[in-house]
Design a protein around this motif. Sequence first.
Motif, short mmCIF file in Angstrom:
data_model
loop_
_atom_site.label_atom_id
_atom_site.label_comp_id
_atom_site.label_asym_id
_atom_site.label_seq_id
_atom_site.Cartn_x
_atom_site.Cartn_y
_atom_site.Cartn_z
N MET A 1 0.86 -1.47 -0.25
CA MET A 1 -0.16 0.14 0.26
C MET A 1 0.46 1.39 -0.10
N LYS A 2 0.71 2.70 -0.66
CA LYS A 2 1.28 3.17 -0.74
C LYS A 2 1.61 4.46 0.60
N PRO A 3 2.27 5.41 0.72
CA PRO A 3 1.91 5.80 1.40
C PRO A 3 0.53 6.70 2.05
N VAL A 4 0.26 6.61 3.60
CA VAL A 4 -0.64 7.51 3.77
C VAL A 4 -0.54 8.33 5.18
N SER A 5 -1.01 9.76 4.52
CA SER A 5 -0.84 10.63 5.53
C SER A 5 -1.19 9.98 6.94
N GLU A 6 -1.40 10.68 8.46
CA GLU A 6 -2.24 10.49 9.40
C GLU A 6 -3.51 10.40 8.99
N ALA A 7 -3.68 11.87 9.02
CA ALA A 7 -5.06 12.60 9.19
C ALA A 7 -5.91 12.15 7.92
N ARG A 8 -5.05 11.27 6.80
CA ARG A 8 -6.15 10.84 5.46
C ARG A 8 -6.67 9.65 6.43
N ARG A 9 -5.31 9.27 6.63
CA ARG A 9 -6.10 7.23 7.26
C ARG A 9 -6.90 7.53 8.36
N GLU A 10 -6.89 8.82 9.50
CA GLU A 10 -7.78 8.75 10.48
C GLU A 10 -8.76 8.75 9.68
N GLU A 11 -9.12 9.99 8.83
CA GLU A 11 -10.61 11.11 8.59
C GLU A 11 -11.26 9.36 7.73
N VAL A 12 -10.38 8.19 7.06
CA VAL A 12 -11.20 7.42 6.54
C VAL A 12 -11.71 6.08 7.64
N VAL A 13 -10.21 5.80 8.27
CA VAL A 13 -11.37 4.72 9.34
C VAL A 13 -12.56 5.38 10.27
N GLY A 14 -12.09 7.03 10.36
CA GLY A 14 -13.56 7.13 11.64
C GLY A 14 -14.59 7.74 10.80
N ALA A 15 -14.64 7.84 9.86
CA ALA A 15 -16.01 7.69 9.05
C ALA A 15 -16.54 6.17 8.59
N LEU A 16 -15.78 4.80 8.51
CA LEU A 16 -15.88 3.90 8.19
C LEU A 16 -16.17 3.39 9.75
N ARG A 17 -15.90 3.74 10.51
CA ARG A 17 -16.00 3.51 12.25
C ARG A 17 -18.04 4.23 12.77
N ARG A 18 -18.04 5.00 12.05
CA ARG A 18 -19.34 5.53 12.39
C ARG A 18 -20.56 4.93 11.18
N GLY A 19 -19.85 4.45 10.26
CA GLY A 19 -21.35 3.27 9.49
C GLY A 19 -21.57 4.03 8.26
N THR A 20 -19.97 5.58 8.05
CA THR A 20 -20.39 6.20 6.48
C THR A 20 -19.96 6.16 5.74
N VAL A 21 -20.00 6.61 4.93
CA VAL A 21 -18.95 6.65 3.07
C VAL A 21 -18.10 7.98 3.16
N PRO A 22 -16.83 7.62 3.83
CA PRO A 22 -16.10 8.86 4.05
C PRO A 22 -16.29 9.79 2.27
N HIS A 23 -15.57 11.31 2.80
CA HIS A 23 -15.35 12.31 1.93
C HIS A 23 -14.13 12.32 1.01
N SER A 24 -13.10 12.11 1.52
CA SER A 24 -12.04 11.85 0.62
C SER A 24 -11.65 9.96 1.10
N GLY A 25 -10.39 9.42 0.28
CA GLY A 25 -9.22 8.38 0.55
C GLY A 25 -10.14 7.73 -0.01
N LEU A 26 -11.40 7.29 -0.51
CA LEU A 26 -12.11 6.12 -0.97
C LEU A 26 -11.38 5.20 -2.09
N ASP A 27 -9.65 5.98 -3.04
CA ASP A 27 -8.89 4.78 -4.04
C ASP A 27 -8.02 4.16 -3.14
N LEU A 28 -8.10 4.36 -1.74
CA LEU A 28 -7.39 3.42 -0.33
C LEU A 28 -8.07 1.76 -0.57
N PHE A 29 -9.27 1.97 -0.35
CA PHE A 29 -9.99 0.61 -0.64
C PHE A 29 -10.79 0.55 -1.66
N ALA A 30 -11.16 1.00 -2.80
CA ALA A 30 -11.99 0.98 -3.50
C ALA A 30 -11.86 -0.07 -4.23
#
Length: 441
Positions: A1-30
């Motif tokens: 996996m390509k390097p991911v900033s901590e802020a970007r990772r937390e934004e994505v994981v935080g959205a998944l934790r809430r059960g919502t679609v992240p607004h960015s970073g979707l290419d990381l797990f498309a």
Amino acid sequence: MKPVSEARREEVVGALRRGTVPHSGLDLFAVGLERFESALDKELGNVATGGAEFKAVRGEYGSGKTFFVRWLGERAKRANFAVTEIQISETETPLHRLETVYRRLTERLATATQPPSALREIVDNWFYSLEEDVLADGKVDDADEEALNTAVTDLMERRLSEVASANPGFAAALRGYHRAQAEDEPAIAEALIAWLGGQPNVAAAAKRYAGIKGDLDHFGALAALRGLLVLLRDCGHPGLLVVLDELETLQRARTDTREKALNALRQLLDEIANRQFPGLYLVITGTPAFFDGPQGVQRLAPLAQRLHTDFLSDPAHDNLYAAQIRLSGFDLDKLHELGLAVRELYAGGADDPQRVRERVDDGYLLGFAEAVAGELGGRVGIAPRLFLRKLVDVMDRVDQNPDFDPRRHYGLTVGVGELTEVERGAHVQRATSADEVDLDL
């Protein structure tokens, strides 16, 4: 996996934790969208050179339509497009009231560097670019503020001449905004930005200052959209991606509202086909029932003709340049692949990544995917949201507790209150079927 900033990772994981679609970073797990990339990038390229495109994305509830359009939005932003996503609803954003749609468009307007609402920044950048063009011409001294303002206004009028002929108010509001900035009238400038964004009830004093009357109406909104596309192009944004999401809600609208909405959509498609919106990529989403059923597109024959697409039995043979493209949803293999991608994303920021990878291993992920799908009656296609939410919960527990073993300590439970309407229906149906089996026994 390509390097991911901590802020970007937390934004994505935080959205998944809430059960919502992240607004960015979707290419990381498309997962499963690779086949669309080439066709969509070509269409974005056509828009960037002054063309206009339209795409309808069809899929059942839970097939990933919102994920898809946000993933597309990220690709568009990487091409320096501006992007906006609008949820269509009969009460909040009725499609037939294009002035309301335009207002929502500007409220949610974003670029790669500017979050919603980016309208004021875009307007300011536009005037800055006009000043740069005037100064580059060499005919005006940058120390002569009055001459510079006059030259910028003249250049503005030339750039907006086509739009001004259809909606003089748009150019007048820009002119007034520029003057208010020069005359240090911040309240008036703010009010005129609101008017340009389609907001109602703008102060009468600000409108008198700019020489405009009334608010943007249905037809004024279309002219304002053309003006916005000019601003974006001159600011270095080659296009605008507009997503109209959840059009299937029109099927439940009152008959008169539905008919007006379908006709408004037909009007937009015709305007795009006639190249009235250079730089616009319009994307709509809906269920197959909306496109094919009696309460949707088929109620308006001209619209049905424009959206007609032949689908063969094998989705692998779909024409991705057609008016409609379809999302086939998830099977267990794709759900497993999705879990692998999210596990690696999570582990990259975990306190103990090795423990996460060992205890949430590939075998556990496959069994977990099967279990979540089983709670939804085996409907794997609607399982990704719940699967990812529960998976992040499991990984949180593993990362926080050295003695936590999900195989021994975690039992999957699904509460009705945490489910969407579609998920709830599948969960209840599954429980009902199980009771019937017990009775038979």
